[in-house]
Design a protein around this motif. Sequence first.
Motif, PDB file in Angstrom:
ATOM      1  N   UNK A   1       8.093   6.295  16.154  1.00 42.07           N
ATOM      2  CA  UNK A   1       7.180   6.344  14.831  1.00 42.07           C
ATOM      3  C   UNK A   1       6.138   5.623  14.997  1.00 42.07           C
ATOM      4  N   UNK A   2       4.847   6.209  15.084  1.00 38.82           N
ATOM      5  CA  UNK A   2       3.760   5.604  15.402  1.00 38.82           C
ATOM      6  C   UNK A   2       3.047   5.091  13.961  1.00 38.82           C
ATOM      7  N   UNK A   3       2.308   4.071  14.001  1.00 38.65           N
ATOM      8  CA  UNK A   3       1.696   3.463  12.778  1.00 38.65           C
ATOM      9  C   UNK A   3       0.271   4.462  12.797  1.00 38.65           C
ATOM     10  N   UNK A   4       0.135   4.805  11.452  1.00 34.43           N
ATOM     11  CA  UNK A   4      -1.081   5.733  11.276  1.00 34.43           C
ATOM     12  C   UNK A   4      -2.299   5.069  10.843  1.00 34.43           C
ATOM     13  N   UNK A   5      -2.063   3.912  10.601  1.00 34.45           N
ATOM     14  CA  UNK A   5      -3.199   2.944  10.197  1.00 34.45           C
ATOM     15  C   UNK A   5      -2.774   1.328   9.927  1.00 34.45           C
ATOM     16  N   UNK A   6      -3.849   0.584   9.923  1.00 37.58           N
ATOM     17  CA  UNK A   6      -3.416  -0.997   9.700  1.00 37.58           C
ATOM     18  C   UNK A   6      -2.963  -1.168   8.267  1.00 37.58           C
ATOM     19  N   UNK A   7      -3.152  -0.094   7.195  1.00 43.58           N
ATOM     20  CA  UNK A   7      -2.684  -0.626   6.176  1.00 43.58           C
ATOM     21  C   UNK A   7      -1.070  -0.629   6.078  1.00 43.58           C
ATOM     22  N   UNK A   8      -0.566   0.180   7.294  1.00 45.36           N
ATOM     23  CA  UNK A   8       1.391   0.159   7.266  1.00 45.36           C
ATOM     24  C   UNK A   8       1.757  -1.115   7.973  1.00 45.36           C
ATOM     25  N   UNK A   9       0.789  -1.895   8.479  1.00 46.54           N
ATOM     26  CA  UNK A   9       1.277  -3.213   9.129  1.00 46.54           C
ATOM     27  C   UNK A   9       2.174  -4.207   8.161  1.00 46.54           C
ATOM     28  N   UNK A  10       3.149  -4.864   8.665  1.00 50.69           N
ATOM     29  CA  UNK A  10       4.104  -5.978   7.751  1.00 50.69           C
ATOM     30  C   UNK A  10       4.077  -6.926   8.538  1.00 50.69           C
TER      31      UNK A  10
ATOM     32  N   UNK B   1      -4.617  12.879  -5.494  1.00 46.76           N
ATOM     33  CA  UNK B   1      -3.039  13.185  -5.706  1.00 46.76           C
ATOM     34  C   UNK B   1      -2.199  11.725  -6.067  1.00 46.76           C
ATOM     35  N   UNK B   2      -1.079  11.822  -6.762  1.00 50.11           N
ATOM     36  CA  UNK B   2      -0.304  10.630  -6.988  1.00 50.11           C
ATOM     37  C   UNK B   2      -0.212   9.857  -5.820  1.00 50.11           C
ATOM     38  N   UNK B   3       0.161   8.600  -6.081  1.00 48.91           N
ATOM     39  CA  UNK B   3       0.536   7.713  -4.896  1.00 48.91           C
ATOM     40  C   UNK B   3       1.719   8.102  -4.051  1.00 48.91           C
ATOM     41  N   UNK B   4       1.442   8.386  -2.977  1.00 45.84           N
ATOM     42  CA  UNK B   4       2.653   8.903  -1.981  1.00 45.84           C
ATOM     43  C   UNK B   4       4.011   7.809  -2.145  1.00 45.84           C
ATOM     44  N   UNK B   5       3.560   6.374  -2.282  1.00 42.53           N
ATOM     45  CA  UNK B   5       4.829   5.580  -2.022  1.00 42.53           C
ATOM     46  C   UNK B   5       5.432   5.468  -3.430  1.00 42.53           C
ATOM     47  N   UNK B   6       4.735   5.377  -4.589  1.00 42.39           N
ATOM     48  CA  UNK B   6       5.264   4.814  -5.741  1.00 42.39           C
ATOM     49  C   UNK B   6       5.213   6.311  -6.620  1.00 42.39           C
ATOM     50  N   UNK B   7       4.647   7.114  -6.431  1.00 41.38           N
ATOM     51  CA  UNK B   7       4.487   8.512  -7.083  1.00 41.38           C
ATOM     52  C   UNK B   7       3.772   8.279  -8.373  1.00 41.38           C
ATOM     53  N   UNK B   8       3.278   7.449  -8.520  1.00 49.58           N
ATOM     54  CA  UNK B   8       2.373   7.072  -9.829  1.00 49.58           C
ATOM     55  C   UNK B   8       1.170   7.875  -9.869  1.00 49.58           C
ATOM     56  N   UNK B   9       0.595   8.320 -11.042  1.00 49.71           N
ATOM     57  CA  UNK B   9      -0.844   9.120 -10.966  1.00 49.71           C
ATOM     58  C   UNK B   9      -1.763   7.839 -10.642  1.00 49.71           C
ATOM     59  N   UNK B  10      -2.761   8.581  -9.738  1.00 46.44           N
ATOM     60  CA  UNK B  10      -3.906   7.772  -9.444  1.00 46.44           C
ATOM     61  C   UNK B  10      -5.146   8.368 -10.228  1.00 46.44           C
ATOM     62  N   UNK B  11      -5.818   7.398 -10.657  1.00 42.63           N
ATOM     63  CA  UNK B  11      -7.153   7.810 -11.659  1.00 42.63           C
ATOM     64  C   UNK B  11      -8.075   8.607 -11.077  1.00 42.63           C
ATOM     65  N   UNK B  12      -8.896   9.492 -11.488  1.00 44.34           N
ATOM     66  CA  UNK B  12      -9.859  10.278 -10.859  1.00 44.34           C
ATOM     67  C   UNK B  12     -10.798   9.440 -10.186  1.00 44.34           C
TER      68      UNK B  12
END
Lengths: 303, 191, 267, 854
Positions: free
Chosen positions: D523-532, D613-624
């Motif tokens: 499972x590769x990381x797709x970008x540094x935003x995924x780093x923990x 589109x809504x936030x894929x992690x939280x499912x919350x709507x994202x403003x325009x």
Amino acid sequence: MSDTFFSGAPHWAWLIILYFFVGGIAGGGSLLAAIVDWFGAPEDRPVARTGYNVAAVGAIISGALLTIDLGRPLRFWHMLFQSANFPTLMFKGWSPISFGAWGIFLFGLFSVLTALGGMAEEGRLHNPALRAVGGAVRGTLAKVVGGVAGLLGLFIAGYTGVLLSVTNRPIWADGPWLGALFLASGVSTGAATLILLAPGRGATEQSLARLSAFDTKALVVELLVLVLFVASLGAVNRVWLSFWGLVLLVGVGFGILAPLRMHAQRRSLAGAARLVLLGGFLLRLATIFASEGIERYRVAAGM
Amino acid sequence: MLVGRRDFLRLTASAGAGTAIGGLVGLGVTLAPAVARAQELRIKDAKTTPSICPFCSVGCATLIHTVDGKIVNIEGDPRSPHNEGTLCPKGAAIYQLHVNPNRATTVLHRKPGASDWEVVELEWAMDRVGELIKKTRDETFIEKLPNGKLVNMTPAVFALGGATLDNEFNHVCQKFWRGLGVVAIENQARI
Amino acid sequence: MAEAMGFFTDTTVCIGCKACEVACKEWNQLPAENGGVRELSGDSYDNTRKLDGIHWRHVRFIEQFKGPYDGRWLMMSDVCKHCVQAGCLEVCPTGAIVRTQFDTVVIQSDVCNGCRACIAACPFGVIDINPVSGTAQKCTLCYDRLQVGLEPACSKACPTDSIQFGAIAELRTRAEKRVAQLKSQGVAAELYGADPGGPLGGLNSFYLLVDKPEVYGLPRHPELPTTNLAKSGGLSVASAAVLGLLAIVGLRKRRMDEQSRGGGGNV
Amino acid sequence: MGSNMAECHPVAFRWPMKAKLNGAKLVHVDPRFTRTSAVADLHVPIRAGSDIAFLGGLINYVINSKRWNTDPFFKEFAVNYTNAATIISDDFKDTEELEGVFSGLVKFSEPAFWPYNGLEGRYDNATWQYKRGPRPAPARVEITRTTAAAGAITKDLIAKRAGPPFDDLVRSLKLGPAEKDPTLQNPHCVFQILKRHFARYTPEMVEQVCGSPKEKFIKVAEMLLESSGRDRSSAFAYAVAWTQHIGRPGAGVMALRGHAAIQGSTDVPTLYHSIHGYMNAPSALRPHETLRDYMAAETTPTSYYGNTPKFLVSYLKSMYGAAATTENDFGYDWHPKILGDHSHIASFAAMADGKVKGMCCVGQNPATSLNGGATRQALRQLDWLVVKDNWLTETATHWYLGPEVKKGEVKIEDIKTEIFFFPSTQIAEYDGSFTNTQRMLQWHSYAAKAPGDCRTDSWFYHNLAKRLKKAYAGSKLSRDQGWNNVSWDFDPDAGEEPLYPGEISARKVLREINGYQTADPKQHLKGFAELKDDGSTTCASWIYCGCYPAWDQNLTARREPDPPGVPGAHLKWGWAWPANRRVMYNRASADLKGNPWSERKRWIWWDPTFVNPPDPKTGKPVPKGKWVGYDVPDFGATKAPDAQPKPDGIGLDALSGTQPFIMRADGRGWLFVPAGLVDGPLPTHYEPHESPIQNPLYKQQTSPVHKVWAPGKPYNKLAVVGDPKFPYVISTYRLTEHYLAGAMSRWLPWLAELQPELFIELGKGLAQEKGIKNLDWLVVSSPRGHIRAKALVTDRIGVMQIAGKRIHHVGMPWHWGWMGLSTGDVVNDLTAWVGDPNVSIHEGKAFVCNVEKA
């Protein structure tokens, strides 16, 4: 500055100079032999035979020199036949090197035939095949073949200068007189060679004297043409301000002026003839190398 | 029109003097256009492999042509937005980096004080280098400085080079040395 | 015949990198002179000096300075001109040199026998012997590449597009536009060899220059070698006639009294 | 400027030439009239070593020009996107006040454990800091001493071994807000400091210091002004070490780096001072004792570097694999710390003292490098030396062909070094990626087998690693635990054939650099935003994260250009870090509201109508609203231009929608550098160490913190100011036809014939004075040595009027050595071990020499 200074040197060096020299002698010798054969006295026959022999040997040497000088000698025949289309002939009437190749080939053929005829006449041929060929060339046929060889000799003596003119090289292409000059020089050196060799074939004093007298005229023509040649070069003459200019001067001095003076003073015919040969050689040497030595980048650099 | 202009008769006419001597003809020879018999295209049956120029940092893309596993030609990749197929003289000479009689192809070893190289086996030389690295590391390793700071390193080995080599090499190189505690790792970036 | 193809070399954008020289050598597998071991020429950054049998491209460097930092440095990548009227092609006695369907001039190495007449015939000093093949060689305008629709190696490599390859008609239009642009900027730019009515019927490799052609090592009025044929041949024939007559007169059968004087007359 | 782009990067120069055909003006400022000058609209001569004076002159000219003071564009950009309005500490003193030095200069004493820093002085930058308001109260940090002064909270968190996650630790590092004056009038604001600092850099002074004629200098300044504005841009091509674009297409400072992978070898650092992704190497000279100490010292809380703990932990996971745990601080203690300066020159200085005993030299040729005589002397002290290269280099042969041995000064038998030479593969003979000067990774593929014993350079270290793993296996010594725990898994997986016996899989190496989920390496990381920062992600280089986003997706191998006619960032050609962005800080290409500064120069912009589109992690709507355009936005993709910083935010949350420089603590471009540079917050002209003149600008002659390694040693002698024995200024440089130290070009017949011999370029004036003719053999000398070279007499270089003196300038290309088809003396035998304190780069481009006929 002449536009010829931007061209490249073809590296025509010692082999070609020797060829031009030997070819000139052979051509001149052949011409004189034919003229003697056609117009001369019977006692001049040894001169004619010598001339044909000189022509034949010279033609063979010339062909050899030319072939060795090629980058790919085994492809010499590409000048006579179209290599991709054998046996279609390869001939360009506007290219001196093309028609020259044919000239040399035919000259060799005719002069060798004539020479064989002469040798057969003298009984010097021992190989039966050669004797058969030589024996066939006699009488009127011999005269005709010799005449053709003489005319081709005239061509061989002169075309080399035309060949140099039909380039874009400094000196060679800067004036139209080189063909005439080489022709005159070929005839004069041819005569000189006969003067030196004919006695061995039994030529008489009178024959030699006549030859020598003609050689004087040829030398005068040669000198005249040389003057016209140099005059035609104009500004290009500055290239003579080199070692090769000196060689040319020496050639003119020892090879034309000195023999003329010796003839006038009726001194040794052989000595004068040797000087004429030297002069003919130096003339070609200087003409070829003075041009070959010009490196084109010096021109661009303004040097 | 172009053909006409190049027609032989017109040619000699414009050349002026050419026609003056009679019989200036060629037997079966013209100067008209013809299809020449050229040598076969060198890359006709070649395999093409995408590559990058190993010289400067512009990153020009190249194409390597091989026939039976042998390199026959290397030229610019016209698709590249950097170089659009162009190359500099060094890039154009990459071929000679590979096909070159001066290339070194054997492992050489010089004993201390010796005046000549000896050709040695690759595996033997690797074993020997491994031994030397371990020896120097073990002899010079510093766990703590006199002031008590933990450093876990040795300053006695110097690793140089990397800027002409791949990212992957650089990773392997620095991981190897840092793993061993070697910190003097350098490349051309500073010089 | 296909459309005439060739090069337009805009010397004002040449950076003298010599990529064209090397790319040409790579594609045509030409050797370096003396294996690459040579001496500094001292002529600016030009160390190959000229076009020849193993240098089918050559970059010329011309330093024009009035004083320190005060002047210009001209560079030009030179190559075979693929003349519309080609002297080399005219004189070649073996038929090795041919005009192709692209209106380029090519030496067929397997036909050439190395007589070198073409070297002396070329007004630009383009051709020379390749010591490896023993034959005369020069730029083929990558004939092998052209036949499969590939661009010649040199123009493809040229990083600044100083060397542009294309159909001659189109290149001429492009070149005239560039000249106009430069002239509007006050640069004395001129085309060399772009005029089909000019010398040699125009050159299929033509140049944009900002100084006299001689400065770049180019002849101002290049000519076909055969221009000299008639005159030189005619004078040869004339002198042959003179000498032949003199010989006939001098060596003909004579009266006895003349013979007895011995030696004949000195004229 | 200072770069010879046409000669050193001919293909990159394709683009300036195209711009020129479209009307762009090209100015070349250089001591020599080069092939770049030949096609430039204007060439301005300049003495080597005086660039800052010239650039300072440009700054002074521009900020005092009428245009700058009336055109609002400049002010809008400067006030909002740079720190021009920021107010600096009252304690700051400029060079104007201290005769050429900044406040904070202290003496430096070399530590006994590593005395190779080359320094006599150093700056304490406390007084260079922004003037700040009170520190914000940490909202979510549950600690008792809420009134603690700055720093104490962090210490407490360190003591408590807080984290992971380390967010609280990062948050505790936040400082108070910097004070600003948008009118730019406050005398302590950056703009006013800058204005005063450069006031003495007048055109007259530029002429004095640089030798550049005043009229030509003013012409450059005017041209620069003309091509500035909303719809115009200027680029400086400058041979500096770091690539940086200023966010707008066609604008910025462009570094032209030398090697195919020099960017890669800086990113993936085979450099002593940094570990992956530009994190500083743990150091004995910094507060780096523990993992948290390091994080506290190295994390900038209010920029993207607020994520440093994630970068670091993921890196440590890549080093030590499963052995790196929360309990052992992810193996941080095993990681070696540097003792000080271990840079190129420092290492050779230490080697000369016998402190460095073994060396592996792979694809580099130091025997012809800086102060060649000293370098070779150092090499002769080694116990062992490994050279791995494609050709027998000077470094491989110094012991029997070096000039000292040839001259008989050194006997071969006295050189006790055990030496190895391993032949290498060439580019077409293996797989891998290069990172070019534009930060773009491009893959190259194997095409043909290498001959004989040639092996890849990765093979070399991979197979050494296997041997050393075996040799140390089972060791219980604490110092061997780091190595024994290093993860080493580069053998090709089943199904992938090694190119050579024992060869690594280059793809596998790049996968480790890209990173993956620790639990499942597939499972590769797709970008540094995924780093923990808890060890659940393994990633060697956070900046390269995303180049291999899936097991079978090597984006560096992409070769899909944009179609013709598209403005084209060519996002599908290769892969550029970070996150495939082609222009860094590209938020700056739009104005405060998010609109392009001009249509002509648009690159990315804010589309307020974009439906997210809504936030894929939280499912919350994202403003325009979204940043759109030609490139990958270097900004929060949906962060609106009017977004405000979150009060307790860290990382990008601490920045507003108008702070484009997201790697800076204040999100702004730094005209004044409060931290990061060690030689001062503003560029200042100092003379090179070896100079023919006294500094005309300040009493301070050279930078008070510049480096001199091996000072006083006989192999690093230095000329005094105005030394009559060495009256000429010399610069060394490269030619198009050769490559650096020459190993890759001097053996190639096609290149050797183009530049067959070493030469020295000198002016006609000097040649006349000395009776030198073109191609004469000359002896060129410096205090370090003398060499022979042929003269190339030219007007492309010459005499300059410097501070009232007539000074000759000469130049030499430095590609040569004694090996190869094209040979010549080693020009670097003249250069010195002197360098700059920031990155330890040498001063080999500006020193003094003498020239005599041989």
